[in-house]
Design a protein around this motif. Sequence first.
Motif, mmCIF file in Angstrom:
data_model
loop_
_atom_site.group_PDB
_atom_site.id
_atom_site.type_symbol
_atom_site.label_atom_id
_atom_site.label_comp_id
_atom_site.label_asym_id
_atom_site.label_seq_id
_atom_site.Cartn_x
_atom_site.Cartn_y
_atom_site.Cartn_z
ATOM 1 N N GLU A 49 0.829 -1.207 0.000
ATOM 2 C CA GLU A 49 0.000 0.000 0.000
ATOM 3 C C GLU A 49 0.866 1.262 0.000
ATOM 4 O O GLU A 49 0.545 2.240 -0.674
ATOM 5 C CB GLU A 49 -0.960 0.007 1.199
ATOM 6 C CG GLU A 49 -2.082 -1.006 1.105
ATOM 7 C CD GLU A 49 -1.631 -2.449 1.344
ATOM 8 O OE1 GLU A 49 -0.592 -2.685 2.019
ATOM 9 O OE2 GLU A 49 -2.301 -3.359 0.817
ATOM 10 N N LEU A 52 2.332 1.664 -3.563
ATOM 11 C CA LEU A 52 1.316 2.122 -4.512
ATOM 12 C C LEU A 52 0.941 3.578 -4.268
ATOM 13 O O LEU A 52 0.747 4.345 -5.214
ATOM 14 C CB LEU A 52 0.079 1.228 -4.447
ATOM 15 C CG LEU A 52 0.281 -0.222 -4.875
ATOM 16 C CD1 LEU A 52 -1.015 -1.012 -4.733
ATOM 17 C CD2 LEU A 52 0.806 -0.312 -6.288
ATOM 18 N N SER A 53 0.865 3.962 -3.011
ATOM 19 C CA SER A 53 0.543 5.347 -2.668
ATOM 20 C C SER A 53 1.630 6.299 -3.159
ATOM 21 O O SER A 53 1.337 7.368 -3.705
ATOM 22 C CB SER A 53 0.362 5.472 -1.153
ATOM 23 O OG SER A 53 0.110 6.806 -0.801
ATOM 24 N N ALA A 56 1.322 6.572 -6.873
ATOM 25 C CA ALA A 56 0.138 7.379 -7.207
ATOM 26 C C ALA A 56 0.444 8.862 -7.037
ATOM 27 O O ALA A 56 0.013 9.694 -7.851
ATOM 28 C CB ALA A 56 -1.049 6.977 -6.337
ATOM 29 N N ASP A 109 -2.647 1.978 -7.234
ATOM 30 C CA ASP A 109 -3.309 2.411 -6.010
ATOM 31 C C ASP A 109 -4.829 2.404 -6.187
ATOM 32 O O ASP A 109 -5.348 2.857 -7.210
ATOM 33 C CB ASP A 109 -2.807 3.827 -5.674
ATOM 34 C CG ASP A 109 -3.443 4.385 -4.437
ATOM 35 O OD1 ASP A 109 -3.089 3.944 -3.333
ATOM 36 O OD2 ASP A 109 -4.322 5.279 -4.582
#
Length: 156
Positions: A49, A52-53, A56, A109
């Motif tokens: 996470e 991906l954040s 993003a 994300d």
Amino acid sequence: MKLGILAVGHKLPDWVAEGCAEYQKRMPRELPLTVVEIKPEPRGTKTREQLLSAEASRLQPVLQGYDRIVVLDERGADLTTMKLAQRLEGWMREGGDTAFIIGGADGIDEGLKCQADDTIRLSSLTLPHAMARLILCEQLYRAVSVVKNHPYHREG
């Protein structure tokens, strides 16, 4: 209308860049295609996470110039070339620039997926990122050739 492929990943082999450049060159002037490489987040000890954040957050500023976001995801709509051509034709009628997002090794994300106007997949097979970029470039060129009644695409 402009098309952009925003791809999270490292510099790809020359043959991929050359292939993408060939299809970019073939695109009509009124529908230019660009490929933008987004640096992936270093893996280290970060959770999926967090990775991906971070990716993003790198994509967000680049997306500001686009009116439409299309995410490539394995759970996206499975389109034929003709259906992609129909969507492209509709987007051309509506106007506005379109970004296609190819995520990194861990995907995209969830928040970014929620922002997307459309989600498609290139194949039921798992494709290497290099191949996904090249295939998307070719399919966008093929779709525009269908829209323009160019003989590149032969049906049947």
